[in-house]
Enzyme design. Structure first.
Site, PDB file in Angstrom:
ATOM      1  N   GLY A 419      31.523 -12.381   7.497  1.00  0.00           N
ATOM      2  CA  GLY A 419      30.724 -11.191   7.782  1.00  0.00           C
ATOM      3  C   GLY A 419      29.644 -11.018   6.740  1.00  0.00           C
ATOM      4  N   ASP A 537      31.191   3.731   1.426  1.00  0.00           N
ATOM      5  CA  ASP A 537      30.776   3.169   2.728  1.00  0.00           C
ATOM      6  C   ASP A 537      31.984   3.083   3.651  1.00  0.00           C
ATOM      7  OD1 ASP A 537      29.118   2.183   4.669  1.00  0.00           O
ATOM      8  OD2 ASP A 537      29.045   0.146   3.881  1.00  0.00           O
TER       9      ASP A 537
END
Length: 740
Positions: A419, A537
């Protein structure tokens, strides 16, 4: 016979001469109309094209700027292929059941040109296409080549038609000859269509680009084909500078010769007389402009063989090999002749000197490389790490070398990418003992982070919680540190709710468990890490799932340790749109309550199955948080819940989860619960799903820790142990609690 084309519409510019002038267009000329680039020799402003025949117009339709060549909208044009794509009009002929005759429907269409115009109908990319049952059309070029051709399609039953097949049954395509610069279409009503009008009232004919067409049976049974782009389809024109071939035009380079770039070449048109210009091999750009063709740096794509060195040259490149090798058959092979010559010529002391020099260079290079690595290592706090690791033998943390991680990830091959995110790229790696790990190459860090990196690695390495991805080690001898985490194989919570794993149909109780586990991990970071760690986040794509679908919070790093000075105020927004704390957007101060707000959005995703942010639709319908809070305000929670969630759990439980999400999304951070309180409340709600003897009663007047005004509490009657109480605690027959 019925004529549908009277040659009434035309390219206005096609009738103009296309003899080029030598003038260079002004830099003030517009080279864009809407989304279409207008390269020279074309122009949309006065005196901005090569000749009148290359003039286009830029019109505004429905608020959008579009280029036109006469009546035909221009889609694109190519300098290298000498083509222009335009939208051509479809001829439609429909059966009238009242008059029992065929009647024209749609707009008259046509293409009219002259031999001197730049444009020819492409015989390679266009086909004369006829659609319908018992449809007969004639295409003719009476004023040009004299060509006449028929397009005929037939069928007896609708079941005869096949999608994608255009071989004569319901659809036919016919090639046209070269050098056509105009055409007309004539329709015949000789065939009695009254027997098939019930499923095919209309037939169509058009000259169109073949590659963009795929026959559908709905074109016969409906008027769908004629509805495309207001009855228009793409058609390809071949353009060139007419009247001269290259051998004649090139002799007149000081006059009207159009290839102005010194690095251009002339190419004869393959469709009628004329020529085009292209950049020479090794150059790219616009050959119709002086200095328009620029040299291409071929070495950027490394065309040389392994071990070779690329040298860019004007209009090309050359490859060379290292000393002792020579280029043979595009391969750097050992230069045996040179090696033998040196071996024979160099004896005694010379051999020793060469060896000493060689090893000396190797040692110097190695020392220089080691010095660079040591500088990076010290810069990132590596010495502090080593000292602590020696003093704390039980510290389960590894300082890897760059070579180890390069080998573990196959030199960070793209096939190993797990990712990408704002903080870096994560690769799958295999270290010693065949242990899979996740290797994260961080993005750039600032000077403050570099100085504190070693200390922060020590803090993060000591975090050991089942719901947090374990930091196993790092590499500090590179410019930007590399982190090594445990490998979590089962995707993310985002994929479970919205993405490729959605088909697994995980139960709501499992989703609730995953949310509870993630909350426990974040609570640990906020409450038990020293100093506390703010994630910054929090989102479903940063909640990983292991083999047993247990949640593991990921993507926290050295940049998110809770700051204690003015450096907590940043100029760059951290986080992901849709999850961002609105209070952080105003103060630029990241707190643990910012993570709580983001976690509230995660609860909404579980309840609604919707994405946190939509880029389309009305402004008030884009934010999932706003939609949810509006529904809660109107006591209309049922409207936003996803259907399978309502089918699995009681509304009392869902309202409890919704109330928890609502207080997490409070605009004021001080009014939000702590992450520990969120985790405790999720634990209580989970127990409601596992104890069928629990009864929930809504108490609208009870004071709740969820906020100022009561949003409803839950009074619990247990025939067993009250939630949160152990077996050795006394049982309260009417124990009650409220969401916190």
């Amino acid at each position: 016979m019925q004529v549908f084309l009277q040659l009434g519409l035309s390219f206005v510019l096609l009738a103009a001469q296309c003899t080029p002038g030598a003038a260079v267009p002004s830099s003030q000329c517009r080279r864009q109309c809407g989304t279409v680039e207008i390269p020279y020799p074309f122009g949309i402003d006065p005196n901005c094209s090569l000749a009148e025949g290359f003039d286009l117009s830029c019109k505004v339709q429905d608020g959008i700027s579009k280029p036109f060549n006469g009546d035909f909208e221009v889609l694109s044009m190519s300098l290298t292929e000498g083509t222009m794509r335009v939208l051509n009009y479809i001829v439609a002929n429909c059966y009238n059941t009242s008059t029992r005759s065929m009647e024209f429907m749609g707009r008259y269409t046509g293409f009219v040109g002259q031999p001197s115009s730049p444009y020819r109908l492409s015989d390679v990319q266009n086909r004369f296409t006829v659609i319908g049952c018992n449809a007969l059309y004639l295409i003719a070029d009476k004023n040009g080549t004299g060509y006449q051709g028929l397009g005929f399609s037939t069928c007896r039953n609708f079941s005869d038609l096949v999608d994608g097949s255009c071989s004569g049954i319901g659809c036919s395509q016919t090639m046209i000859p070269k050098m056509m610069y105009n055409y007309g279409i004539v329709s015949s009503d000789l065939f009695n269509t009254s027997q098939i009008w019930e499923f095919n009232r209309c037939s169509y004919a058009v000259l169109m680009e073949a590659t963009t067409f795929n026959f559908s049976t709905t074109y016969v049974s409906t008027t769908k084909f004629n509805d495309t782009n207001d009855g228009r389809v793409p058609m390809v024109l071949d353009w060139a500078i007419r009247d001269q071939k290259c051998d004649v035009a090139a002799k007149n380079k000081t006059g009207t010769y159009a290839c102005l770039s010194s690095n251009s070449m002339c190419i004869d048109s393959v469709n009628d007389n004329g020529y085009m210009c292209n950049c020479s091999l090794g150059y790219k750009g616009n050959p119709y402009l002086p200095d328009g063709c620029q040299d291409v740096d071929e070495c950027r794509d490394n065309p040389c063989p392994s071990g070779g060195v690329c040298h860019n040259t004007v209009g090309g490149y050359r490859c060379s090999c290292r000393v002792g090798r020579k280029l043979e058959s595009n391969t750097c092979n050992p230069d045996i002749g040179l090696i033998i010559g040196i071996t024979v010529g160099v004896v005694g002391v010379m051999v020793i000197i060469m060896i000493v020099v060689f090893w000396g260079q190797m040692i110097i290079q190695k020392r220089n490389l080691n010095k660079v690595r040591q500088d990076y290592f010290q810069q990132h706090g590596g010495l502090l790490l080593f000292d602590r690791m020696k003093s704390e033998n039980g510290l389960a943390f590894t300082v890897f070398s760059e070579a180890e991680l390069v080998q573990a990830s196959d030199n960070f091959d793209n096939s190993r990418i797990l990712g990408k995110g704002g903080h870096g790229t994560v690769y799958k790696g295999i270290i010693k003992n065949n242990m899979p790990v996740a290797i994260k190459r961080c993005a750039l860090v600032d000077e403050r982070q570099k100085k504190e990196f070693g200390q922060e690695m020590l803090i993060l390495s000591q975090i050991n919680h089942k719901n947090i991805v374990k930091l196993l080690g790092c590499c500090l001898e590179v410019e930007v540190p590399i982190l090594v985490y445990e490998f979590v194989p089962n995707g993310t919570l985002f994929e479970l709710i919205h993405g490729k794993n959605q088909a697994l149909q995980i139960s709501f109780s499992t989703l609730l468990r995953i949310a509870h586990e993630a909350a426990e991990g974040l609570s640990f970071l906020h409450s038990y890490a020293s100093p506390p760690i703010i994630h910054g986040d929090v989102k479903t794509s940063n909640i990983l799932l292991d083999d047993n679908y247990m949640a593991k919070v990921s993507d926290f790093g050295a940049s998110i340790l809770a700051p204690s000075d003015k450096q907590q105020f940043v100029t760059m927004v951290q986080g992901t749109c849709g999850y961002l704390d609105p209070e952080y957007m105003q103060t630029c101060q990241l707190t643990d309550k910012s993570d709580v707000y983001s976690f509230g959005v995660i609860l909404l995703e579980i309840l609604t199955g919707q994405l946190p942010l939509k880029l389309e639709g009305p402004e008030k319908q884009r934010s999932l948080s706003l939609i949810f809070l509006s529904a809660m305000k109107e006591s209309n929670l049922d409207a936003v819940l996803v259907s399978y969630v309502k089918g699995q759990e009681s509304m009392e439980l869902l309202r409890g989860l919704a109330d928890l999400a609502k207080i997490c999304l409070d605009m004021c951070g001080d009014n939000r619960p702590s992450m520990k309180e969120v985790a405790d409340e999720l634990n209580r709600l989970r127990k409601l799903t596992t104890h069928p003897w629990v009864r929930l009663d809504m108490e609208t007047d009870a004071e709740s820790l969820l906020g100022g005004e009561s949003t409803g509490g839950y009074q619990i009657e247990l025939s067993g142990y009250p939630m949160g109480e152990s077996e050795d605690q006394p049982i309260n027959p009417r124990s009650s609690y409220y969401a916190r």
